[in-house]
Scaffold this active site. Structure first.
Site, PDB file in Angstrom:
ATOM      1  N   ASP A  10      44.172  48.413  38.029  1.00  0.00           N
ATOM      2  CA  ASP A  10      45.256  49.308  37.613  1.00  0.00           C
ATOM      3  C   ASP A  10      45.421  50.415  38.659  1.00  0.00           C
ATOM      4  O   ASP A  10      44.435  50.961  39.162  1.00  0.00           O
ATOM      5  CB  ASP A  10      44.923  49.904  36.239  1.00  0.00           C
ATOM      6  CG  ASP A  10      46.128  50.553  35.590  1.00  0.00           C
ATOM      7  OD1 ASP A  10      46.638  50.019  34.600  1.00  0.00           O
ATOM      8  OD2 ASP A  10      46.564  51.625  36.077  1.00  0.00           O
ATOM      9  N   ILE A  11      46.658  50.733  38.970  1.00  0.00           N
ATOM     10  CA  ILE A  11      46.953  51.736  39.998  1.00  0.00           C
ATOM     11  C   ILE A  11      46.517  53.140  39.553  1.00  0.00           C
ATOM     12  O   ILE A  11      46.272  54.012  40.383  1.00  0.00           O
ATOM     13  CB  ILE A  11      48.466  51.709  40.332  1.00  0.00           C
ATOM     14  CG1 ILE A  11      48.740  52.270  41.714  1.00  0.00           C
ATOM     15  CG2 ILE A  11      49.298  52.413  39.266  1.00  0.00           C
ATOM     16  CD1 ILE A  11      50.146  52.000  42.221  1.00  0.00           C
TER      17      ILE A  11
ATOM     18  N   GLU B   7      54.442  50.508  29.084  1.00  0.00           N
ATOM     19  CA  GLU B   7      55.312  51.013  30.151  1.00  0.00           C
ATOM     20  C   GLU B   7      55.904  49.882  30.973  1.00  0.00           C
ATOM     21  O   GLU B   7      57.045  49.956  31.418  1.00  0.00           O
ATOM     22  CB  GLU B   7      54.520  51.949  31.075  1.00  0.00           C
ATOM     23  CG  GLU B   7      54.135  53.259  30.418  1.00  0.00           C
ATOM     24  CD  GLU B   7      53.144  54.061  31.244  1.00  0.00           C
ATOM     25  OE1 GLU B   7      52.786  53.628  32.358  1.00  0.00           O
ATOM     26  OE2 GLU B   7      52.720  55.116  30.752  1.00  0.00           O
ATOM     27  N   VAL B   8      55.106  48.865  31.218  1.00  0.00           N
ATOM     28  CA  VAL B   8      55.571  47.732  32.020  1.00  0.00           C
ATOM     29  C   VAL B   8      55.824  46.556  31.075  1.00  0.00           C
ATOM     30  O   VAL B   8      54.908  46.085  30.395  1.00  0.00           O
ATOM     31  CB  VAL B   8      54.533  47.341  33.103  1.00  0.00           C
ATOM     32  CG1 VAL B   8      55.011  46.126  33.881  1.00  0.00           C
ATOM     33  CG2 VAL B   8      54.271  48.514  34.040  1.00  0.00           C
TER      34      VAL B   8
ATOM     35  N   HIS C 212      50.435  42.170  29.472  1.00  0.00           N
ATOM     36  CA  HIS C 212      49.172  42.323  30.197  1.00  0.00           C
ATOM     37  C   HIS C 212      48.090  42.803  29.254  1.00  0.00           C
ATOM     38  O   HIS C 212      48.351  43.542  28.307  1.00  0.00           O
ATOM     39  CB  HIS C 212      49.312  43.302  31.371  1.00  0.00           C
ATOM     40  CG  HIS C 212      49.944  44.608  31.024  1.00  0.00           C
ATOM     41  ND1 HIS C 212      51.305  44.742  30.855  1.00  0.00           N
ATOM     42  CD2 HIS C 212      49.419  45.837  30.799  1.00  0.00           C
ATOM     43  CE1 HIS C 212      51.587  46.002  30.547  1.00  0.00           C
ATOM     44  NE2 HIS C 212      50.452  46.686  30.502  1.00  0.00           N
TER      45      HIS C 212
ATOM     46  N   HIS D   1      44.707  45.053  29.251  1.00  0.00           N
ATOM     47  CA  HIS D   1      43.890  46.017  29.993  1.00  0.00           C
ATOM     48  C   HIS D   1      42.427  45.695  29.714  1.00  0.00           C
ATOM     49  O   HIS D   1      42.035  45.532  28.554  1.00  0.00           O
ATOM     50  CB  HIS D   1      44.136  47.448  29.501  1.00  0.00           C
ATOM     51  CG  HIS D   1      45.505  47.979  29.753  1.00  0.00           C
ATOM     52  ND1 HIS D   1      45.791  48.873  30.755  1.00  0.00           N
ATOM     53  CD2 HIS D   1      46.686  47.763  29.110  1.00  0.00           C
ATOM     54  CE1 HIS D   1      47.074  49.196  30.722  1.00  0.00           C
ATOM     55  NE2 HIS D   1      47.641  48.542  29.727  1.00  0.00           N
TER      56      HIS D   1
HETATM   57  P1  DGP Z   1      51.132  49.733  29.836  1.00  0.00           P
HETATM   58  O1  DGP Z   1      51.308  51.158  29.467  1.00  0.00           O
HETATM   59  O2  DGP Z   1      50.264  48.980  28.859  1.00  0.00           O
HETATM   60  O3  DGP Z   1      52.453  49.033  30.089  1.00  0.00           O
HETATM   61  O4  DGP Z   1      50.321  49.747  31.193  1.00  0.00           O
HETATM   62  C1  DGP Z   1      50.888  49.556  32.442  1.00  0.00           C
HETATM   63  C2  DGP Z   1      49.801  49.814  33.462  1.00  0.00           C
HETATM   64  O5  DGP Z   1      50.239  49.284  34.700  1.00  0.00           O
HETATM   65  C3  DGP Z   1      49.510  51.294  33.713  1.00  0.00           C
HETATM   66  O6  DGP Z   1      48.154  51.558  33.337  1.00  0.00           O
HETATM   67  C4  DGP Z   1      49.705  51.493  35.198  1.00  0.00           C
HETATM   68  C5  DGP Z   1      49.774  50.083  35.745  1.00  0.00           C
HETATM   69  N1  DGP Z   1      50.705  49.910  36.828  1.00  0.00           N
HETATM   70  C6  DGP Z   1      52.028  50.220  36.826  1.00  0.00           C
HETATM   71  N2  DGP Z   1      52.600  49.929  38.007  1.00  0.00           N
HETATM   72  C7  DGP Z   1      51.597  49.407  38.776  1.00  0.00           C
HETATM   73  C8  DGP Z   1      51.558  48.901  40.108  1.00  0.00           C
HETATM   74  O7  DGP Z   1      52.552  48.877  40.839  1.00  0.00           O
HETATM   75  N3  DGP Z   1      50.352  48.453  40.563  1.00  0.00           N
HETATM   76  C9  DGP Z   1      49.233  48.458  39.782  1.00  0.00           C
HETATM   77  N4  DGP Z   1      48.110  47.994  40.322  1.00  0.00           N
HETATM   78  N5  DGP Z   1      49.237  48.919  38.521  1.00  0.00           N
HETATM   79  C10 DGP Z   1      50.402  49.393  38.030  1.00  0.00           C
END
Ligand code: DGP
Length: 115
Positions: free
Chosen positions: A29-30, A94-95, A99, A101
């Site tokens: 996760d970023i 958010e995305v 996925h 975690h």
């Molecule tokens: P959620 O809130 O469950 O949709 O989590 C989305 C997660 O994705 C959040 O913890 C940050 C991660 N994330 C968003 N954009 C990117 C990216 O471009 N690269 C990576 N590695 N993680 C990302």
């Protein structure tokens, strides 16, 4: 429409990919919320848990088995970890590309904030 995760899966956006096969891609996760914070993402674009169908049963199971395997590889299987899937607004998603975690490496707090 292509999600940021699809771009990572296709190699168009860089990410620290720790595992990939024909069904899932897993990367760090970023914005990590724990010492270990991995995302297990289906290569197929599925927006949310709501969008899982009968045909995805094996894929969903595979995501859990890969999460378990990665916990082992990251050395947190015995100390423990938490798997989270957020769904839509109230779930804090958010995305909009399904996925899981995988979080661990220290004691997690309470499962949810009570209010
Ligand atoms: P959620 O809130 O469950 O949709 O989590 C989305 C997660 O994705 C959040 O913890 C940050 C991660 N994330 C968003 N954009 C990117 C990216 O471009 N690269 C990576 N590695 N993680 C990302």
């Amino acid at each position: 429409m292509s999600t940021i995760f699809s771009k990572i899966i296709r190699g168009e956006v860089p990410a620290d990919i720790v595992y990939q096969d024909d069904r899932v891609t897993c990367f760090r996760d970023i914005n990590p919320a724990a010492p270990v914070h991995l995302l297990i993402v289906p290569n197929k674009e599925i927006a949310t848990v709501n969008d899982l169908g009968e045909q995805d049963e094996r894929l969903a199971g595979h995501m859990l088995l890969v999460a378990k395997e990665l916990a082992e590889r990251e050395g947190i299987a015995q100390s423990g970890y938490r798997l989270i899937i957020n769904c839509n607004r109230d779930g804090g998603q958010e995305v909009h590309h399904l996925h899981v975690h995988l979080l661990g490496g220290h004691r997690m707090g309470p499962m949810v904030l009570r209010r």
